[in-house]
Write a protein that holds these residues in place. Structure first.
Motif, short mmCIF file in Angstrom:
data_model
loop_
_atom_site.label_atom_id
_atom_site.label_comp_id
_atom_site.label_asym_id
_atom_site.label_seq_id
_atom_site.Cartn_x
_atom_site.Cartn_y
_atom_site.Cartn_z
N GLY A 31 0.78 -1.24 0.00
CA GLY A 31 0.00 0.00 0.00
C GLY A 31 0.80 1.28 0.00
N PHE A 32 2.11 1.19 -0.16
CA PHE A 32 2.94 2.40 -0.23
C PHE A 32 2.71 3.12 -1.56
N SER A 33 2.71 4.45 -1.51
CA SER A 33 2.64 5.24 -2.74
C SER A 33 4.06 5.47 -3.24
N PRO A 34 4.22 5.91 -4.51
CA PRO A 34 5.56 6.19 -5.01
C PRO A 34 6.33 7.20 -4.17
N VAL A 35 5.67 8.28 -3.74
CA VAL A 35 6.35 9.29 -2.93
C VAL A 35 6.78 8.70 -1.59
N GLN A 36 5.96 7.83 -1.02
CA GLN A 36 6.31 7.20 0.24
C GLN A 36 7.48 6.24 0.09
N VAL A 37 7.55 5.56 -1.04
CA VAL A 37 8.70 4.68 -1.29
C VAL A 37 9.98 5.50 -1.40
N VAL A 38 9.90 6.63 -2.10
CA VAL A 38 11.07 7.52 -2.19
C VAL A 38 11.48 7.98 -0.80
N ALA A 39 10.49 8.35 0.01
CA ALA A 39 10.78 8.87 1.35
C ALA A 39 11.46 7.82 2.23
N VAL A 40 10.92 6.60 2.26
CA VAL A 40 11.55 5.57 3.11
C VAL A 40 12.90 5.16 2.55
N ARG A 41 13.03 5.25 1.24
CA ARG A 41 14.32 4.92 0.63
C ARG A 41 15.41 5.88 1.10
N VAL A 42 15.18 7.18 0.96
CA VAL A 42 16.23 8.15 1.31
C VAL A 42 16.41 8.25 2.82
N VAL A 186 26.62 10.46 2.43
CA VAL A 186 25.86 10.68 3.67
C VAL A 186 24.99 11.92 3.55
N TYR A 187 25.60 13.04 3.21
CA TYR A 187 24.86 14.29 3.21
C TYR A 187 23.91 14.42 2.02
N THR A 188 24.15 13.67 0.98
CA THR A 188 23.17 13.61 -0.11
C THR A 188 21.83 13.13 0.43
N PHE A 189 21.86 12.06 1.23
CA PHE A 189 20.61 11.48 1.72
C PHE A 189 20.06 12.19 2.94
N VAL A 190 20.91 12.83 3.71
CA VAL A 190 20.41 13.66 4.82
C VAL A 190 19.59 14.83 4.26
N PHE A 191 20.14 15.50 3.25
CA PHE A 191 19.44 16.63 2.65
C PHE A 191 18.18 16.16 1.90
N ALA A 192 18.26 15.03 1.21
CA ALA A 192 17.10 14.50 0.50
C ALA A 192 15.98 14.16 1.48
N SER A 193 16.34 13.54 2.60
CA SER A 193 15.34 13.17 3.62
C SER A 193 14.66 14.40 4.19
N ALA A 194 15.44 15.40 4.52
CA ALA A 194 14.88 16.62 5.09
C ALA A 194 13.91 17.28 4.13
N ALA A 195 14.15 17.14 2.83
CA ALA A 195 13.29 17.78 1.84
C ALA A 195 11.98 17.04 1.61
N ILE A 196 12.01 15.70 1.62
CA ILE A 196 10.82 14.95 1.19
C ILE A 196 9.96 14.43 2.34
N LEU A 197 10.54 14.16 3.50
CA LEU A 197 9.76 13.56 4.59
C LEU A 197 8.55 14.39 5.02
N PRO A 198 8.65 15.72 5.08
CA PRO A 198 7.47 16.48 5.50
C PRO A 198 6.27 16.36 4.56
N PHE A 199 6.50 15.92 3.32
CA PHE A 199 5.43 15.87 2.32
C PHE A 199 5.02 14.44 1.94
N ALA A 200 5.63 13.43 2.60
CA ALA A 200 5.42 12.04 2.17
C ALA A 200 4.14 11.41 2.73
N GLY A 201 3.64 11.91 3.84
CA GLY A 201 2.43 11.34 4.43
C GLY A 201 2.63 9.93 4.94
N LEU A 202 3.78 9.64 5.55
CA LEU A 202 4.03 8.30 6.06
C LEU A 202 3.09 7.94 7.21
#
Length: 300
Positions: A31-42, A186-202
Motif C-alpha cells: 500500500g505504499f505510494s511512489p512518494v512514500q517509497v522515495v521517502a523511506v528509501r532516502v 551521507v549528506y546527499t541522503f540527509v538533505f534529501a530526507s529533510a526535503a521529502i519527509l514532511p510531504f510524504a504522508g508516512l
C-alpha cells in the motif's frame, strides 16, 4: 583505487540499483505510494549511513555548511526530483518509456561534462552513447514500431528524470573536490530526507508500518539499493570521468531485466536480449581510453 576497480565499483553500484524492483514491488503491494517509497528509501539510507560513518570514521561527518549548496544539489535537486519525475513519467506513459527516457542521462552528463570539466567528446564516448540509447530502449521493451500513445507531460517528466539523474554525477564531482565519497553520500541522503519527509504522508500508512515484511523491504531498499549502491557509485567517481561513469551505470536496466526474468518470470524476447548485448558492448566501449589522452595524462 585503480581505474579498473573504479569502473567495477560503478558497475556494482548500478547493479544494486537494478535490484530495487525486488523491494519496490512488495512495498507497493503493501500500500505504499511512489512518494512514500522515495521517502523511506532516502530516510533509511540516511540513518544507515549516519550510523555507519559515526561508528567507523565520525570525522567524515564534518562539513563546512557554506558548502551546503553541493548537497542541496546531490540530495534535493538530483535525488528527490529525479525520483519524482521518474514516477510521474511511469504514471503518464509506461514503465518501459519512463526508464528509456531516464537513460537519456548519459547524453546530459556527457554534454555538461564537456563544458563544465573540459572532458573531450571522443569517438568511443559518442559510439557508446548511441549504442547505450538503443540498447536500453530494447531492454526495457520499447520495440520498433510499437505505436505508443505518448503523453507530452509524461515525456517531459521522463526527460526531467534523465536530467536530474545526470546532475548527481555533476554535483558529486564538484563535492568530491572537497569531501570523501562517503561524506558526499551521507549528506546527499540527509538533505534529501529533510526535503521529502514532511510531504510524504508516512503517517497515513498506520498499521502497515507495524508489519515485519514492510520493514524488511524498507531495510532492503535502504541498505542494498541505496546506501551500498551510492557508496560504490560515488567511490568510483573519484577516478572515473562523470560522463564515462554515467554510461557504465547503464548496466542497471540490464540487471533489472534479468531480475524480472528470474524472479518474476517475465521472459526476455529476442529484441530485449539484443538490447542486453548492446548495453554490455557500450560498457566495454566506454572503457577504451584513446592513446593520446592516456599519454597526455602520463605526461602531466
Amino acid at each position: 583505487m585503480s581505474q579498473r576497480l573504479s569502473m567495477l565499483s560503478i558497475a556494482f553500484g548500478a547493479a544494486l540499483w537494478g535490484i530495487i524492483g525486488l523491494f519496490v514491488t512488495y512495498l507497493y503491494d503493501l500500500g505504499f505510494s511512489p512518494v512514500q517509497v522515495v521517502a523511506v528509501r532516502v530516510a533509511s539510507a540516511a540513518i544507515l549511513l549516519l550510523l555507519y560513518t559515526y561508528a567507523t570514521g565520525k570525522e567524515e561527518l564534518k562539513i563546512d555548511f557554506r558548502d551546503s549548496h553541493l548537497f542541496i544539489g546531490t540530495g534535493i535537486i538530483s535525488i528527490v526530483f529525479f525520483n519524482l519525475c521518474l514516477f510521474i513519467a511511469m504514471e503518464e506513459t509506461s514503465i518501459a518509456i519512463a526508464v528509456t527516457l531516464l537513460y537519456t542521462a548519459p547524453a546530459f552528463v556527457t554534454t555538461f561534462s564537456r563544458f563544465l570539466f573540459g572532458e573531450v567528446f571522443t569517438k568511443s564516448k559518442l559510439t557508446a552513447l548511441f549504442t547505450t540509447t538503443i540498447g536500453c530502449a530494447l531492454v526495457v521493451g520499447l520495440l520498433p514500431n510499437a505505436g505508443f500513445d505518448l503523453s507530452v507531460y509524461g515525456v517531459l517528466a521522463g526527460l526531467g528524470s534523465g536530467f536530474f539523474y545526470a546532475l548527481y554525477s555533476i554535483f558529486a564531482t564538484y563535492a568530491l573536490r572537497s569531501y570523501s565519497s562517503r561524506t558526499v553520500t551521507v549528506y546527499t541522503f540527509v538533505f534529501a530526507s529533510a526535503a521529502i519527509l514532511p510531504f510524504a504522508g508516512l503517517g497515513d500508512l498506520g498499521a502497515t508500518l507495524m508489519l515485519p515484511s514492510a520493514w524488511l523491504n524498507i531495510l532492503g531498499i535502504g541498505l542494498f539499493s541505496t546506501t551500498l549502491a551510492f557508496l560504490f557509485y560515488t567511490k568510483g567517481l573519484e577516478k572515473i570521468e562523470s560522463s564515462r561513469a554515467s554510461i557504465i551505470a547503464t548496466v542497471e536496466p540490464v540487471v533489472a531485466a534479468l531480475i524480472s526474468f528470474f524472479v518474476f518470470g517475465e521472459l526476455l524476447d529476442t529484441w530485449q536480449f539484443f538490447g542486453f548485448l548492446l548495453v554490455i558492448t557500450a560498457v566495454i566501449l566506454v572503457q577504451e581510453r584513446p592513446r593520446s589522452a592516456s599519454l597526455k595524462r602520463k605526461a602531466s
